[in-house]
Design a protein around this motif. Structure first.
Motif, PDB file in Angstrom:
ATOM      1  N   TRP A 115      -8.230   8.049 -11.568  1.00  0.00           N
ATOM      2  CA  TRP A 115      -7.286   9.117 -11.262  1.00  0.00           C
ATOM      3  C   TRP A 115      -5.867   8.646 -11.553  1.00  0.00           C
ATOM      4  N   MET A 116      -4.980   9.630 -11.739  1.00  0.00           N
ATOM      5  CA  MET A 116      -3.549   9.380 -11.790  1.00  0.00           C
ATOM      6  C   MET A 116      -2.893  10.156 -10.662  1.00  0.00           C
ATOM      7  N   GLY A 117      -1.953   9.521  -9.977  1.00  0.00           N
ATOM      8  CA  GLY A 117      -1.206  10.202  -8.925  1.00  0.00           C
ATOM      9  C   GLY A 117       0.156   9.564  -8.755  1.00  0.00           C
ATOM     10  N   ARG A 118       0.947  10.139  -7.833  1.00  0.00           N
ATOM     11  CA  ARG A 118       2.300   9.623  -7.605  1.00  0.00           C
ATOM     12  C   ARG A 118       2.551   9.434  -6.117  1.00  0.00           C
ATOM     13  N   THR A 154       0.847  -1.189   0.000  1.00  0.00           N
ATOM     14  CA  THR A 154       0.000   0.000   0.000  1.00  0.00           C
ATOM     15  C   THR A 154       0.885   1.242   0.000  1.00  0.00           C
ATOM     16  N   LEU A 155       0.627   2.155  -0.948  1.00  0.00           N
ATOM     17  CA  LEU A 155       1.403   3.381  -1.078  1.00  0.00           C
ATOM     18  C   LEU A 155       0.508   4.592  -0.845  1.00  0.00           C
ATOM     19  N   GLU A 156       1.101   5.659  -0.309  1.00  0.00           N
ATOM     20  CA  GLU A 156       0.388   6.923  -0.172  1.00  0.00           C
ATOM     21  C   GLU A 156       0.561   7.715  -1.467  1.00  0.00           C
ATOM     22  N   ILE A 157      -0.546   8.011  -2.125  1.00  0.00           N
ATOM     23  CA  ILE A 157      -0.534   8.617  -3.457  1.00  0.00           C
ATOM     24  C   ILE A 157      -1.189   9.990  -3.406  1.00  0.00           C
ATOM     25  N   LEU A 158      -0.513  10.989  -3.963  1.00  0.00           N
ATOM     26  CA  LEU A 158      -1.105  12.305  -4.141  1.00  0.00           C
ATOM     27  C   LEU A 158      -1.896  12.294  -5.448  1.00  0.00           C
ATOM     28  N   LYS A 191       6.406   7.047  -7.954  1.00  0.00           N
ATOM     29  CA  LYS A 191       5.772   5.942  -8.665  1.00  0.00           C
ATOM     30  C   LYS A 191       4.407   6.410  -9.173  1.00  0.00           C
ATOM     31  N   VAL A 192       4.250   6.454 -10.484  1.00  0.00           N
ATOM     32  CA  VAL A 192       2.987   6.858 -11.095  1.00  0.00           C
ATOM     33  C   VAL A 192       1.977   5.726 -10.928  1.00  0.00           C
ATOM     34  N   THR A 193       0.785   6.077 -10.432  1.00  0.00           N
ATOM     35  CA  THR A 193      -0.222   5.084 -10.088  1.00  0.00           C
ATOM     36  C   THR A 193      -1.573   5.512 -10.638  1.00  0.00           C
ATOM     37  N   VAL A 194      -2.311   4.555 -11.215  1.00  0.00           N
ATOM     38  CA  VAL A 194      -3.649   4.801 -11.747  1.00  0.00           C
ATOM     39  C   VAL A 194      -4.632   3.960 -10.942  1.00  0.00           C
ATOM     40  N   PHE A 195      -5.750   4.575 -10.516  1.00  0.00           N
ATOM     41  CA  PHE A 195      -6.661   3.884  -9.600  1.00  0.00           C
ATOM     42  C   PHE A 195      -8.065   4.457  -9.749  1.00  0.00           C
ATOM     43  N   PRO A 196      -9.093   3.707  -9.303  1.00  0.00           N
ATOM     44  CA  PRO A 196     -10.484   4.166  -9.452  1.00  0.00           C
ATOM     45  C   PRO A 196     -10.729   5.487  -8.732  1.00  0.00           C
TER      46      PRO A 196
END
Length: 432
Positions: A405-408, A389-393, A413-418
């Protein structure tokens, strides 16, 4: 009949400025300074070149590919002049400094050529150009840092702050000292004040910028002091920086990054080559042994840190053995990502005088080997996060889906999530 004009009834229509930016984040920050200067002197800002009275192109000369893209764009701008003969075309930034007279003389397209230290003159130069006087202003400065100008930013969550300008390293492949001049830093106080205003406006991530950002110096304050003060303004705001030079990555800076939770645990550390012989020809001022020791020191002090780098393939006289040493460094360090390029000679640099003796097909082959190795390593390092589990802005909507959404992460680390249960500007916990 007397006809009169009341400024209250018939306000003057502002001339509109449109600006395109090419190159690095430093150019993005410079464009915000330019727009602030133009706005403060009565010009409007438009997002549509077809509606503009003034079209600026903020340019990059670091690599030949970037320069060729800008040349192509400049050649197409004549279409705007055809449709609107009164429109002004201005070339700003590094290409303006490097190719000043050529840009003005070629094709009768460009009206203004303004270097990165002359932006304060833009309103005056534009008004003169409207009267038919084409202008060049490209003098480099030892003192200009636009310290008193608040960049014009739209609302958002990410902001880039230029904390210093120029470079004194004189790497033999680099045009920056010739297009942006020598190093000079903004005051720590002015940077901190800008960060405070950005925090108050709701920005959630700040990136401190400089050609060699960790050589920052304001009297007794160095870059470790600056980033410590910036991170203390608002602990909910993430702080990043780029681009550092390995020679100036001090123990104090490493400890400051480790000791402040909101300073992101991602460091871009350009290596350029894995060969000491090539590094010496590049005037990089460190050895591979020093570099690898620095990597070890960073990883020991900052658990979970991610590292990225810059690599040049096919520098003059590079042998197959030199290339293999670069591959070895990539393998040994295990970068999370890298900017990888084939060497392109730049006029006025020391490496230009060395000759471009590596055939292009060899450069391409070596570059592809570097890319393939780095992609393999990046994939492995990314897959290691599966199940964690990562903390994403949350930054913006994903380019591929309106439902995501897209965040880092702070490790970039670029992350895409609902989209569910998240909004732009929030830091959310995401299972990978």
């Amino acid at each position: 009949m007397n006809i009169f004009r009341s400024e209250k009834l018939f306000p003057m229509i502002k001339k509109q400025v449109y600006l395109e930016t090419y190159g690095c984040q430093m150019n993005v920050a410079d464009s915000e300074v330019v727009l602030s200067i133009m706005s403060d002197t009565g010009f409007g800002i438009t997002q549509d070149a077809a509606n503009a009275d003034v079209i600026f192109v903020n340019t990059c000369s670091v690599r030949d590919n970037a320069e060729q893209r800008v040349r192509q764009r400049i050649s197409t701008l004549k279409n705007y002049k055809r449709d609107n003969p009164g429109v002004l075309i201005g070339v700003l930034g590094c290409m303006a400094e490097r190719l000043r007279t050529e840009l003005i003389d070629k094709g009768n397209v460009v009206d203004l050529v303004v270097g990165p230290d002359e932006y304060r003159k833009l309103p005056e130069l534009v008004e003169s150009a409207f009267s038919g006087q084409r202008g060049i202003a490209v003098k480099l400065s030892r003192v200009e840092n636009y310290d008193d100008i608040m960049p014009l930013r739209t609302e958002g969550i990410n902001a880039w702050i230029s904390v210093m300008r120029g470079c004194d390293k004189f790497c033999t492949f680099c045009v920056v000292p010739f297009t942006r001049g020598r190093e000079r830093s903004r005051s720590l106080k002015s940077v901190v004040e800008e960060v405070k205003r950005l925090s108050e406006r709701g920005f959630k991530e700040i990136t401190l910028l400089g050609q060699n950002v960790n050589s920052y110096q304001d009297g007794e304050f160095d870059f470790a002091d600056l980033i410590a003060h910036v991170s203390a303004v608002d602990r909910s705001v993430r702080v990043r920086f780029m681009t550092p030079h390995p020679q100036d990555m001090s123990d104090a800076l490493i400890q400051t990054i480790a000791g402040n939770e909101n300073i992101c645990k991602n460091i871009h550390l350009p290596v350029q080559s894995g060969s000491n012989r090539i590094l010496q020809l590049m005037n990089r001022t460190y050895s591979i042994e020093h570099y690898l020791g620095l990597v070890e020191k960073i990883r020991n002090a900052i658990p979970g840190v991610t590292l990225s780098t810059d690599i040049i393939a096919g520098f003059p006289t590079e042998s197959e053995d030199d290339h293999q040493q670069t591959l070895d460094v990539i393998h040994n360090v295990g970068y999370d990502g890298a900017f990888m390029f084939k060497y392109s000679p730049r006029e006025n640099t020391k490496s230009w005088e060395m000759g471009d003796d590596i055939p292009d097909e060899v450069k391409v082959q070596r570059l592809n080997e570097i890319i393939d190795l780095q992609q393999t390593i990046s994939l492995r390092r990314n897959q290691a996060h599966i199940g964690t589990t990562l903390e994403i802005l949350v930054e913006r909507e994903s380019a591929k889906s309106n439902d995501e959404w897209m965040g880092r992460s702070d490790t970039n680390k670029v992350t895409v999530f609902p989209k569910e249960n998240a909004r732009v500007g929030e830091i959310v916990k995401i299972k990978i």
